[in-house]
Design a protein around this motif. Structure first.
Motif, PDB file in Angstrom:
ATOM      1  N   PHE A   1       0.692  -1.164   0.023  1.00  0.00           N
ATOM      2  CA  PHE A   1      -0.092  -0.011   0.001  1.00  0.00           C
ATOM      3  C   PHE A   1       0.986   1.301   0.003  1.00  0.00           C
ATOM      4  O   PHE A   1       0.581   2.183  -0.552  1.00  0.00           O
ATOM      5  N   GLY A   2       2.074   1.165   0.893  1.00  0.00           N
ATOM      6  CA  GLY A   2       2.930   2.583   0.834  1.00  0.00           C
ATOM      7  C   GLY A   2       3.561   2.839  -0.444  1.00  0.00           C
ATOM      8  O   GLY A   2       3.827   3.802  -0.791  1.00  0.00           O
ATOM      9  N   GLY A   3       3.809   1.564  -1.105  1.00  0.00           N
ATOM     10  CA  GLY A   3       4.465   1.676  -2.490  1.00  0.00           C
ATOM     11  C   GLY A   3       3.582   2.352  -3.504  1.00  0.00           C
ATOM     12  O   GLY A   3       4.101   3.326  -4.275  1.00  0.00           O
ATOM     13  N   VAL A   4       2.285   1.912  -3.429  1.00  0.00           N
ATOM     14  CA  VAL A   4       1.203   2.434  -4.132  1.00  0.00           C
ATOM     15  C   VAL A   4       1.069   4.175  -4.115  1.00  0.00           C
ATOM     16  O   VAL A   4       1.037   5.034  -4.895  1.00  0.00           O
TER      17      VAL A   4
ATOM     18  N   ILE B   1      -5.152  13.309  -6.758  1.00  0.00           N
ATOM     19  CA  ILE B   1      -4.457  12.276  -5.991  1.00  0.00           C
ATOM     20  C   ILE B   1      -5.334  11.195  -5.866  1.00  0.00           C
ATOM     21  O   ILE B   1      -4.929   9.841  -5.554  1.00  0.00           O
ATOM     22  N   ARG B   2      -6.625  11.483  -5.256  1.00  0.00           N
ATOM     23  CA  ARG B   2      -7.663  10.393  -4.935  1.00  0.00           C
ATOM     24  C   ARG B   2      -7.822   9.511  -6.077  1.00  0.00           C
ATOM     25  O   ARG B   2      -8.065   8.062  -5.781  1.00  0.00           O
ATOM     26  N   THR B   3      -8.150  10.112  -7.300  1.00  0.00           N
ATOM     27  CA  THR B   3      -8.490   9.406  -8.372  1.00  0.00           C
ATOM     28  C   THR B   3      -7.134   8.498  -9.035  1.00  0.00           C
ATOM     29  O   THR B   3      -7.261   7.260  -9.249  1.00  0.00           O
ATOM     30  N   LEU B   4      -6.084   9.126  -8.795  1.00  0.00           N
ATOM     31  CA  LEU B   4      -4.978   8.445  -9.184  1.00  0.00           C
ATOM     32  C   LEU B   4      -4.783   7.023  -8.136  1.00  0.00           C
ATOM     33  O   LEU B   4      -4.216   5.993  -8.510  1.00  0.00           O
ATOM     34  N   THR B   5      -4.697   7.566  -6.938  1.00  0.00           N
ATOM     35  CA  THR B   5      -4.828   6.409  -5.864  1.00  0.00           C
ATOM     36  C   THR B   5      -5.683   5.003  -6.112  1.00  0.00           C
ATOM     37  O   THR B   5      -5.145   4.059  -6.228  1.00  0.00           O
ATOM     38  N   THR B   6      -6.962   5.398  -6.606  1.00  0.00           N
ATOM     39  CA  THR B   6      -8.029   4.483  -6.825  1.00  0.00           C
ATOM     40  C   THR B   6      -7.445   3.553  -8.043  1.00  0.00           C
ATOM     41  O   THR B   6      -7.653   2.653  -8.072  1.00  0.00           O
ATOM     42  N   SER B   7      -7.108   4.311  -9.112  1.00  0.00           N
ATOM     43  CA  SER B   7      -6.519   3.704 -10.412  1.00  0.00           C
ATOM     44  C   SER B   7      -5.344   2.670 -10.073  1.00  0.00           C
ATOM     45  O   SER B   7      -5.444   1.611 -10.494  1.00  0.00           O
TER      46      SER B   7
ATOM     47  N   LEU C   1      -4.384   1.302  -7.038  1.00  0.00           N
ATOM     48  CA  LEU C   1      -4.799   0.328  -6.177  1.00  0.00           C
ATOM     49  C   LEU C   1      -5.394  -0.877  -7.173  1.00  0.00           C
ATOM     50  O   LEU C   1      -5.232  -1.864  -6.755  1.00  0.00           O
ATOM     51  N   ASP C   2      -6.195  -0.491  -8.138  1.00  0.00           N
ATOM     52  CA  ASP C   2      -7.244  -1.196  -9.058  1.00  0.00           C
ATOM     53  C   ASP C   2      -5.960  -2.239  -9.675  1.00  0.00           C
ATOM     54  O   ASP C   2      -6.315  -3.325 -10.312  1.00  0.00           O
ATOM     55  N   GLN C   3      -4.856  -1.649 -10.027  1.00  0.00           N
ATOM     56  CA  GLN C   3      -3.988  -2.542 -10.824  1.00  0.00           C
ATOM     57  C   GLN C   3      -2.824  -3.413 -10.197  1.00  0.00           C
ATOM     58  O   GLN C   3      -1.865  -3.779 -10.701  1.00  0.00           O
TER      59      GLN C   3
END
Length: 208
Positions: free
Chosen positions: A164-167, A186-192, A194-196
């Protein structure tokens, strides 16, 4: 309710914090002195040290606030959630609170500039990695407690937090280089990202 004295102390601390970040990002961390920060707010050096232990403490004050809020959010997640789900939902559902915490102290543009300064300054980057290790250890212990496992005997809590920290570090780095660097990005990028994670770890990257 906040008293007049408490309000004055909070405003002084926030003024010192903003002044420090502005100086760090414009003239450099190493070239900025505590005296300059105090002078920018028209207070004494002694007053500065009532609020911060030193330059490193003030440099990471905003990040510390956001990370403390995140650790608390993970601790508050429903006990039935799997660890990675708890980390993900804690971030996504507490994002507004963390954003408001940051923006109540400094503008997002200044926060972004400070992130870039940290990445560019070897002393700050080393301090950032050291402080991240402390936060990640705290998160691993929260997960271990939730799951009823021994954090020192079971590697999974630390592994989950490391992933998670790496993401989050990839997300922050991408966020800091974009032109559209608003807080929602940053919220949008994090979601994307994490999905990958699943496909990145176990999938075949090659195209035929």
């Amino acid at each position: 309710m906040e008293t007049l004295r408490e309000r004055k102390k909070r405003r002084t601390r926030e003024a010192l914090l903003r002044a420090a970040l502005e100086l760090f990002t414009t003239q450099g961390y190493e070239r900025t002195t505590v005296d300059e920060i105090a002078e920018a707010v028209d207070v004494s050096q002694r007053t500065f040290f009532r609020y911060f232990a030193g330059k490193e403490d003030v440099a990471f004050a905003v990040q510390d606030m956001a990370e403390s809020a995140f650790v608390a959010a993970v601790r508050a997640r429903p006990p039935h959630e799997a660890p990675m789900r708890a980390l993900r939902q804690a971030f996504l559902e507490s994002w507004e609170e963390m954003r408001e915490t940051v923006e109540s102290v400094v503008p997002v543009e200044l926060h972004l500039s400070m992130y870039r300064t940290i990445e560019a300054e070897p002393a700050l980057l080393a301090a950032r990695l050291r402080r991240l290790a402390v936060t990640e250890e705290a998160l691993a212990r929260v997960l271990a407690e939730r799951e009823g496992v021994d954090v020192d005997g079971d590697p999974r809590p630390r592994l989950a937090v490391a992933v998670f920290g790496g993401v989050m570090r990839v997300t922050e780095r991408q966020w800091s280089t974009r032109e559209d660097c608003g807080p929602e990005v940053i919220r949008t990028l994090t979601t994307s990202y994490l999905d990958q994670v699943g496909s990145a770890l176990t999938g075949n990257w090659r195209t035929t």
